[in-house]
Write a protein that holds these residues in place. Structure first.
Motif, PDB file in Angstrom:
ATOM      1  N   GLN A  79       0.560  -1.321   0.249  1.00 43.77           N
ATOM      2  CA  GLN A  79      -0.008  -0.103   0.120  1.00 43.77           C
ATOM      3  C   GLN A  79       0.882   1.584   0.167  1.00 43.77           C
ATOM      4  O   GLN A  79       0.249   2.562   0.215  1.00 43.77           O
ATOM      5  CB  GLN A  79      -0.792  -0.002   0.883  1.00 43.77           C
ATOM      6  CG  GLN A  79      -2.013  -0.801   0.912  1.00 43.77           C
ATOM      7  CD  GLN A  79      -3.347  -1.110   2.494  1.00 43.77           C
ATOM      8  OE1 GLN A  79      -3.335   0.259   2.557  1.00 43.77           O
ATOM      9  NE2 GLN A  79      -3.765  -1.881   2.386  1.00 43.77           N
ATOM     10  N   PHE A  80       2.130   1.337   0.005  1.00 45.18           N
ATOM     11  CA  PHE A  80       2.537   2.651  -0.228  1.00 45.18           C
ATOM     12  C   PHE A  80       2.842   3.393  -1.161  1.00 45.18           C
ATOM     13  O   PHE A  80       2.694   4.865  -0.768  1.00 45.18           O
ATOM     14  CB  PHE A  80       4.650   1.756  -0.173  1.00 45.18           C
ATOM     15  CG  PHE A  80       4.902   3.213  -0.489  1.00 45.18           C
ATOM     16  CD1 PHE A  80       5.361   4.718   0.574  1.00 45.18           C
ATOM     17  CD2 PHE A  80       6.234   3.704  -1.946  1.00 45.18           C
ATOM     18  CE1 PHE A  80       5.534   5.495   0.625  1.00 45.18           C
ATOM     19  CE2 PHE A  80       6.911   4.648  -1.893  1.00 45.18           C
ATOM     20  CZ  PHE A  80       6.938   5.327  -0.064  1.00 45.18           C
ATOM     21  N   LEU A  81       2.089   2.171  -2.554  1.00 41.21           N
ATOM     22  CA  LEU A  81       2.081   3.761  -3.787  1.00 41.21           C
ATOM     23  C   LEU A  81       0.324   2.859  -4.040  1.00 41.21           C
ATOM     24  O   LEU A  81       0.212   2.041  -4.407  1.00 41.21           O
ATOM     25  CB  LEU A  81       2.844   3.379  -4.711  1.00 41.21           C
ATOM     26  CG  LEU A  81       3.325   3.892  -6.216  1.00 41.21           C
ATOM     27  CD1 LEU A  81       3.135   5.124  -6.047  1.00 41.21           C
ATOM     28  CD2 LEU A  81       3.731   3.370  -7.398  1.00 41.21           C
ATOM     29  N   SER A  82      -0.021   3.627  -4.757  1.00 39.87           N
ATOM     30  CA  SER A  82      -1.746   3.676  -5.214  1.00 39.87           C
ATOM     31  C   SER A  82      -1.605   4.704  -6.952  1.00 39.87           C
ATOM     32  O   SER A  82      -1.077   5.523  -6.165  1.00 39.87           O
ATOM     33  CB  SER A  82      -2.924   3.187  -3.753  1.00 39.87           C
ATOM     34  OG  SER A  82      -2.905   4.424  -2.840  1.00 39.87           O
ATOM     35  N   GLY A  83      -3.123   4.402  -6.692  1.00 39.78           N
ATOM     36  CA  GLY A  83      -3.180   5.304  -7.672  1.00 39.78           C
ATOM     37  C   GLY A  83      -4.840   5.464  -8.140  1.00 39.78           C
ATOM     38  O   GLY A  83      -5.905   4.541  -7.414  1.00 39.78           O
ATOM     39  N   VAL A  84      -5.132   6.639  -8.563  1.00 40.43           N
ATOM     40  CA  VAL A  84      -7.334   7.282  -8.996  1.00 40.43           C
ATOM     41  C   VAL A  84      -7.248   7.205 -10.523  1.00 40.43           C
ATOM     42  O   VAL A  84      -5.746   7.982 -10.981  1.00 40.43           O
ATOM     43  CB  VAL A  84      -7.164   7.920  -8.134  1.00 40.43           C
ATOM     44  CG1 VAL A  84      -7.001   7.441  -6.194  1.00 40.43           C
ATOM     45  CG2 VAL A  84      -6.623   9.507  -7.875  1.00 40.43           C
ATOM     46  N   VAL A  85      -8.237   7.517 -10.559  1.00 40.87           N
ATOM     47  CA  VAL A  85      -8.898   7.832 -11.593  1.00 40.87           C
ATOM     48  C   VAL A  85     -10.648   8.492 -11.255  1.00 40.87           C
ATOM     49  O   VAL A  85     -10.844   7.653 -10.451  1.00 40.87           O
ATOM     50  CB  VAL A  85      -9.215   6.957 -12.837  1.00 40.87           C
ATOM     51  CG1 VAL A  85      -9.526   7.777 -14.056  1.00 40.87           C
ATOM     52  CG2 VAL A  85      -7.422   6.615 -13.607  1.00 40.87           C
ATOM     53  N   GLY A 132     -12.177  16.536 -15.258  1.00 37.35           N
ATOM     54  CA  GLY A 132     -11.645  14.555 -14.865  1.00 37.35           C
ATOM     55  C   GLY A 132      -9.785  14.796 -14.565  1.00 37.35           C
ATOM     56  O   GLY A 132      -8.967  15.746 -14.749  1.00 37.35           O
ATOM     57  N   GLY A 133      -9.439  13.719 -14.042  1.00 39.97           N
ATOM     58  CA  GLY A 133      -8.153  13.657 -14.321  1.00 39.97           C
ATOM     59  C   GLY A 133      -7.368  11.949 -13.420  1.00 39.97           C
ATOM     60  O   GLY A 133      -8.482  11.331 -12.685  1.00 39.97           O
ATOM     61  N   THR A 134      -6.352  12.039 -12.869  1.00 37.30           N
ATOM     62  CA  THR A 134      -5.268  10.824 -12.515  1.00 37.30           C
ATOM     63  C   THR A 134      -4.572  11.168 -11.852  1.00 37.30           C
ATOM     64  O   THR A 134      -4.692  12.339 -11.694  1.00 37.30           O
ATOM     65  CB  THR A 134      -5.386  10.343 -13.184  1.00 37.30           C
ATOM     66  OG1 THR A 134      -4.866   8.819 -13.255  1.00 37.30           O
ATOM     67  CG2 THR A 134      -3.758  10.910 -14.682  1.00 37.30           C
ATOM     68  N   GLY A 135      -3.994  10.493 -10.997  1.00 40.20           N
ATOM     69  CA  GLY A 135      -3.575  10.399 -10.051  1.00 40.20           C
ATOM     70  C   GLY A 135      -2.622   9.690  -9.543  1.00 40.20           C
ATOM     71  O   GLY A 135      -3.301   8.515  -9.102  1.00 40.20           O
ATOM     72  N   LEU A 136      -1.547   9.630  -8.053  1.00 39.47           N
ATOM     73  CA  LEU A 136      -0.746   8.785  -7.304  1.00 39.47           C
ATOM     74  C   LEU A 136      -1.364   9.221  -5.853  1.00 39.47           C
ATOM     75  O   LEU A 136      -1.219  10.306  -5.490  1.00 39.47           O
ATOM     76  CB  LEU A 136       0.454   8.586  -7.796  1.00 39.47           C
ATOM     77  CG  LEU A 136       0.793   8.319  -8.891  1.00 39.47           C
ATOM     78  CD1 LEU A 136       2.827   8.455  -9.508  1.00 39.47           C
ATOM     79  CD2 LEU A 136       0.792   7.300  -9.555  1.00 39.47           C
ATOM     80  N   ARG A 137      -0.918   8.027  -5.293  1.00 42.95           N
ATOM     81  CA  ARG A 137      -1.039   8.398  -3.857  1.00 42.95           C
ATOM     82  C   ARG A 137       0.152   7.526  -2.848  1.00 42.95           C
ATOM     83  O   ARG A 137       0.366   6.357  -3.541  1.00 42.95           O
ATOM     84  CB  ARG A 137      -2.160   7.305  -3.280  1.00 42.95           C
ATOM     85  CG  ARG A 137      -3.509   8.052  -4.073  1.00 42.95           C
ATOM     86  CD  ARG A 137      -4.190   9.234  -3.206  1.00 42.95           C
ATOM     87  NE  ARG A 137      -4.934   9.650  -3.883  1.00 42.95           N
ATOM     88  CZ  ARG A 137      -5.418  10.742  -4.716  1.00 42.95           C
ATOM     89  NH1 ARG A 137      -4.437  11.425  -5.146  1.00 42.95           N
ATOM     90  NH2 ARG A 137      -6.083  11.149  -5.091  1.00 42.95           N
ATOM     91  N   LEU A 138       1.001   8.485  -1.934  1.00 44.64           N
ATOM     92  CA  LEU A 138       1.796   7.808  -1.727  1.00 44.64           C
ATOM     93  C   LEU A 138       1.510   7.110  -0.321  1.00 44.64           C
ATOM     94  O   LEU A 138       0.719   8.490   0.619  1.00 44.64           O
ATOM     95  CB  LEU A 138       3.228   8.091  -1.639  1.00 44.64           C
ATOM     96  CG  LEU A 138       3.821   9.350  -2.960  1.00 44.64           C
ATOM     97  CD1 LEU A 138       4.780   9.584  -2.406  1.00 44.64           C
ATOM     98  CD2 LEU A 138       3.921   7.725  -3.631  1.00 44.64           C
ATOM     99  N   LEU A 139       1.738   6.118   0.518  1.00 40.07           N
ATOM    100  CA  LEU A 139       0.831   6.087   1.861  1.00 40.07           C
ATOM    101  C   LEU A 139       1.937   6.604   2.906  1.00 40.07           C
ATOM    102  O   LEU A 139       3.248   6.960   2.626  1.00 40.07           O
ATOM    103  CB  LEU A 139       0.917   4.471   1.899  1.00 40.07           C
ATOM    104  CG  LEU A 139       0.183   4.045   3.319  1.00 40.07           C
ATOM    105  CD1 LEU A 139      -1.328   5.432   3.637  1.00 40.07           C
ATOM    106  CD2 LEU A 139       0.363   3.156   3.711  1.00 40.07           C
TER     107      LEU A 139
END
Length: 431
Positions: free
Chosen positions: A364-370, A393-400
């Motif tokens: 879960q250190f790295l995840s993404g979204v749209v 709209g868009g997209t992105g990254l998540r860092l825990l």
């Protein structure tokens, strides 16, 4: 450029915990079963704090196995940020979460405080909290804000062309989306208290005090939306007070306020500006906030489909121009990624967003979204709510960032119409 790639190669080779599921030894001195979920089930997760510790261990040539410890619920970091509304931001920020009761029957309480400065000249300081007492018998939420604000202004309505013979109304409707810049100082306080009636259901009341001073629009303009609207509605274009009462109904079953995997959050607020409390005018807004989360995988809990609706509907009186509901005017300024704050606004405003959240690394250190969103507002020229829609709209990254509180560092790129686009950074999910 080669140094940047070299550093990335160093991280991959020397800190494999960043890119693979982390395996650690449990502390044999802490095997006693506990109900505190903050100390359980984090051994398989990896956050930025773990990465920093692993880098320090590598530099020190420490080859001992890292022992898992109780993770802290507090995150302290430089408040470095960017979005098209505020420009580049630097400052300090503290966010945290704690259980004040048994986690089996008490929701995590959260708080955040920050002091920041941006390249648009904004100075912003706040303290906010969302507190649940043991067994969720009471919920208290509110905050204090002191800020020198610089707000981009694109007029009222949805940017549609409506014929009018009055130049002032055309300026207010602003179909060409000409940019104006408003400056003002704000002092704000609000506090709400909720009593639990049924599991997940609360009713409550609150008070808000908002003082806006030194209001003006930069530059030389024959007309500005701020001045035109204020003249039409009888508000001062230089300073005013907006004070009043709130009545609230809340239903909440989501499992975490920072990054929910499942459940529902609903908050309905009747916000009543009161002249007898010092408001410039009496006005009434009904605000709705609904969020629903569907967990798509039991083995990958952060694989989620999420839906958000936020709305503010005029039910009496008239709001001052700077208080009109619109893009980014929700309590945490997260609606409308793809547009600057206040890009669309009206007496009433409706917003909906859907976001698909997917895991990239198993730890879960790295995840993404749209994500995609739509919004609509009315105006003074006859455009009704739900008549004109504007998408983004868009997209992105998540860092825990903090595994104890599910705090993510969010990096999004979003785009809308009228050439609006930009990078949006922040802590915690938009909703």
């Amino acid at each position: 450029m080669y140094k940047q790639w070299g550093f990335l190669f160093y991280l991959i080779i020397c800190c494999p915990g960043l890119f693979a599921q982390q395996i650690v030894l449990k502390d044999t001195l802490s095997t006693q079963e506990t109900k505190d979920t903050v100390t359980r089930n984090f051994d398989h997760l990896y956050d930025i704090g773990d990465g920093i510790k692993d880098i320090i261990r590598f530099v020190r040539h420490d080859t001992t196995t890292r022992i898992s410890r109780k993770p802290s619920g507090i995150s302290i970091l430089p408040n470095i940020n960017y979005n098209p509304s505020i420009g580049f931001q630097i400052g300090a920020k503290v966010v945290g979460g704690v259980y004040v009761g048994d986690p089996e029957n008490t929701t995590m309480s959260t708080f955040a405080t920050a002091l920041s400065y941006t390249t648009r000249g904004i100075i912003y300081g706040y303290l906010m909290h969302d507190t649940y007492t043991p067994k969720n018998k009471w919920n208290l939420k509110g905050g204090i804000i002191v800020a020198k604000m610089v707000g981009l202004d694109y007029g009222m309505g949805m940017g549609n062309v409506v014929e009018t013979a009055i130049p002032e109304e055309e300026t207010l409707n602003n179909p060409e989306r000409t940019r104006f810049v408003n400056q003002y100082t704000v002092y704000g306080f609000n506090e709400r208290i909720y009593k639990k009636l049924l599991p997940g259901m609360f009713v409550g009341a609150g008070v808000f005090i908002e003082l806006k001073r030194s209001i003006h629009t930069l530059g030389d303009h024959e007309y500005t939306p701020l001045e035109v609207y204020s003249d039409f509605t009888g508000y001062s274009a230089q300073s005013y007070n907006n004070n009043g009462l709130m009545f609230n109904w809340q239903y909440m079953t989501r499992d975490n306020p920072n990054s929910a995997y499942k459940g529902i959050y609903t908050d309905i607020v009747l916000r009543m500006s009161q002249a007898w409390m010092g408001s410039a005018q009496s006005a009434y807004q009904l605000q709705t906030d609904f969020r629903k989360y569907w967990q798509l995988s039991s083995s990958r809990p952060n694989h989620v489909l999420a839906f958000w609706h936020w709305g503010s509907y005029n039910v009496g009186g008239r709001q001052a121009y700077l208080d009109l509901p619109g893009t980014g005017k929700d309590p945490f300024a997260r609606t409308g990624r793809g547009y600057t704050n206040g890009y669309f606004k009206g007496n009433s405003f409706f917003y909906s967003e859907v976001e698909y959240r997917f895991p990239i690394l198993r730890n879960q250190f790295l995840s993404g979204v749209v994500f995609a969103n739509v919004q609509t507002a009315n105006d003074r020229l006859g455009t009704k709510l739900f008549q004109q829609w504007q998408p983004a709209g868009g997209t992105g990254l998540r860092l825990l960032f903090n595994k104890a509180t599910r705090t993510n560092l969010c990096i999004d790129y979003a785009f809308g119409r009228f050439g609006q686009r930009g990078l949006f950074l922040g802590l915690n999910e938009a909703f």
